[in-house]
Enzyme design. Structure first.
Site, short mmCIF file in Angstrom:
data_model
loop_
_atom_site.label_atom_id
_atom_site.label_comp_id
_atom_site.label_asym_id
_atom_site.label_seq_id
_atom_site.Cartn_x
_atom_site.Cartn_y
_atom_site.Cartn_z
N ASP A 134 -0.22 -27.89 3.76
CA ASP A 134 1.07 -28.12 3.10
C ASP A 134 1.06 -27.27 1.83
O ASP A 134 0.50 -27.65 0.80
CB ASP A 134 1.27 -29.60 2.80
N TYR A 139 21.61 -19.93 27.23
CA TYR A 139 21.70 -21.36 27.59
C TYR A 139 20.55 -21.79 28.48
O TYR A 139 20.75 -22.42 29.52
CB TYR A 139 23.06 -21.64 28.25
N LYS A 161 11.02 -25.07 -6.26
CA LYS A 161 9.79 -24.39 -5.85
C LYS A 161 9.66 -22.99 -6.48
O LYS A 161 10.64 -22.38 -6.90
CB LYS A 161 9.73 -24.30 -4.32
N GLN A 185 12.83 -25.18 -1.54
CA GLN A 185 13.76 -26.10 -2.21
C GLN A 185 13.86 -25.69 -3.68
O GLN A 185 12.98 -25.01 -4.22
CB GLN A 185 13.20 -27.53 -1.98
N ARG A 188 14.43 -22.38 23.16
CA ARG A 188 14.59 -21.09 23.85
C ARG A 188 13.26 -20.35 23.92
O ARG A 188 12.34 -20.63 23.15
CB ARG A 188 15.62 -20.22 23.14
N ARG A 232 17.01 -23.26 12.32
CA ARG A 232 16.89 -21.88 11.83
C ARG A 232 17.37 -21.77 10.38
O ARG A 232 18.38 -22.35 9.99
CB ARG A 232 17.73 -20.94 12.72
N HIS A 238 3.68 -26.11 -2.65
CA HIS A 238 3.50 -25.79 -4.07
C HIS A 238 2.76 -24.45 -4.25
O HIS A 238 2.46 -24.10 -5.39
CB HIS A 238 2.63 -26.85 -4.75
N PHE A 279 4.22 -35.56 -1.93
CA PHE A 279 5.62 -35.91 -1.73
C PHE A 279 5.77 -36.62 -0.38
O PHE A 279 5.00 -36.40 0.56
CB PHE A 279 6.47 -34.62 -1.78
C1 PLP Z 1 3.96 -31.33 -1.18
C2 PLP Z 1 5.32 -31.19 -0.55
N1 PLP Z 1 5.41 -31.14 0.80
C3 PLP Z 1 6.59 -30.99 1.42
C4 PLP Z 1 7.77 -30.89 0.71
C5 PLP Z 1 9.06 -30.83 1.45
O1 PLP Z 1 9.80 -29.69 1.24
P1 PLP Z 1 11.40 -29.71 1.36
O2 PLP Z 1 11.93 -30.38 0.15
O3 PLP Z 1 11.74 -28.26 1.43
O4 PLP Z 1 11.75 -30.43 2.61
C6 PLP Z 1 7.71 -30.91 -0.69
C7 PLP Z 1 8.91 -30.74 -1.51
O5 PLP Z 1 9.65 -31.15 -2.10
C8 PLP Z 1 6.46 -31.09 -1.34
O6 PLP Z 1 6.36 -31.15 -2.68
#
Ligand code: PLP
Length: 415
Positions: free
Chosen positions: A168, A233, A197, A194, A226, A243, A171, A97
């Site tokens: 990463d 602050y 997922k 997201q 922080r 966050r 998935h 992605f």
């Molecule tokens: C392989 C991969 N990396 C990163 C992301 C990014 O995640 P997000 O959509 O939570 O920003 C995604 C998702 O859609 C993804 O499929």
């Protein structure tokens, strides 16, 4: 004789819908309402995100987890925590992605593409090695579709060249490599929550690590610079507010109760379907190395070789949909072929280094072939169903293969 394809006027194998996603019920409602009524809606005052971070870290074999707004930001903060600087090179796969690449650019670093393996669809360690230069600082393997990349080989390369490895794992919730969970295999892991997922809250992300110093930097980076003993602050580094919120934390906690059993179901169904589909000529489900001790099956992915199957991929996709099996071709182009890379539309990033980059010269034939002609994806929700659901999918592919001559003629007429 095989029954006629639904696409050509026959009756469909399946009319019932597959499992819907997301799955939720009373427990999610109760946890969300409790969070709402508590009045503690932010991560720094409520218990939900911190509880989720502890639980997710334990489940993924890590000492630390830092919940952030999404899985794009988690990648970027992990790169920043690793000390990646302007012009440093970060090796990524082209079959992923957008965010795997955009996060590198938003750290002012240079994404360098190394091709994927044609059978596992994961980063090829040999291609990574061929792309290492004196500027390389990090590798981001994507555990594609939920199958861990070849982390043994990649970590060996990383040790040799003193590189940071950020998994990463967008998935790969609950996936395992040699019985070690995704997110605990490199120096840091990045997860996404997201909507699509395997563990989701609409939006959300998280960084895992077993390194105390990296965890401390990530915490500061997601919380306006922080530090734990500092005043409210008091800001020590350039950072932001990334966050994760308490309502998402509440949903993630109730969803997490289901993750283990859902992951087992997906893995069992995925393995069953893979062994059935592998019987058909020209159809190659993602090859599972022995080191993959659990596949998260965020996607069930396969390659279809038209020369051996007898029909072009896109015609097979149309036929599958007509049979009641939702399927897609996945990414239509490799990431380095996206307009953003071709035109180097990087906004304020890489102002000096941009001139020397030319992504038109990037050569990743495996990724290109899969995007343009061979990839087929089935969504994770399908694999939460029964063995009968898997048999419907298997049967649809078999029926299409039995009718390959008629379908090939249809595809020719359509051209
Ligand atoms: C392989 C991969 N990396 C990163 C992301 C990014 O995640 P997000 O959509 O939570 O920003 C995604 C998702 O859609 C993804 O499929």
């Amino acid at each position: 004789m095989s029954p006629k394809l639904a696409l050509l006027g026959g009756s469909a194998i399946r009319r019932r819908p597959f499992t819907r996603w997301p799955i939720f019920g009373r427990s999610d409602e109760a946890r969300l309402l409790k969070s709402l009524r508590s009045g503690h809606w932010g991560k720094l005052s409520g218990p939900e995100v911190s509880t989720f971070e502890r639980r997710f870290a334990r489940m993924h074999g890590c000492r630390h987890a830092i919940g952030v707004v999404n899985g794009t930001v988690s990648l970027r903060l992990a790169l920043m925590a690793a000390g990646i600087e302007a012009g440093d090179e970060v090796i990524i796969p082209p079959y992923t992605f957008y965010s795997t690449g955009s996060a590198v650019l938003e750290t002012n670093a240079v994404p360098v593409f190394a091709d994927i393996d044609l059978n596992t669809f994961n980063l090829s360690p040999a291609a990574v090695e061929a792309n290492i230069t004196r500027r390389t600082r990090a590798i981001i393997p994507v555990h594609f579709a939920g199958q861990p990349a070849d982390m043994s080989a990649l970590m060996k390369l990383a040790r040799k060249h003193k590189l940071t490895v950020i998994e990463d794992s967008a998935h790969a919730h609950g996936a395992r490599h040699r019985n070690h969970p995704a997110g605990s295999l490199g120096h840091m892991g990045s997860f996404s929550f997201q909507s699509s997922k395997n563990l989701c809250a609409g939006e959300g992300g998280l960084i895992t690590t077993n390194d105390d110093a990296l965890a401390e930097r990530c915490r500061s980076l997601h919380n306006c610079g922080r530090i734990p003993e500092g005043a409210w602050y008091e800001h020590h580094i350039l950072a932001g507010n990334y966050r994760l919120g308490e309502f998402q934390g509440a949903i993630l906690n109730s969803q997490l109760d289901r993750l283990e059993s859902q992951t087992k179901t997906r893995d069992a169904n995925g393995q069953y379907l893979a062994s059935r589909l592998a019987q058909l000529p020209g159809l190659y489900p993602q090859k599972r190395p022995a080191a993959c001790t659990r596949h998260a099956y965020h996607l069930f992915m396969m390659r279809l070789d038209q020369d051996h199957f007898g029909v072009p991929r896109n015609a097979v996709l149309a036929a599958l949909r007509a049979e009641g099996i939702p399927a897609s071709g996945g990414y239509a182009i490799s990431l380095h072929r996206q307009p953003m890379f071709l035109s180097k539309a990087f906004g304020p990033y890489l102002p000096q280094g941009r001139a020397r980059l030319n992504y038109r010269k990037t050569h990743c034939p495996n990724s290109d072939l899969i995007c343009a002609r061979q990839g087929i994806w089935l969504e994770q929700r399908l694999f939460l169903g029964s063995r009968a659901d898997m048999n419907d999918i298997g049967r649809a592919f078999e029926k299409i293969h039995e009718n390959r001559c008629a379908l090939a003629a249809w595809a020719k007429r359509k051209r």
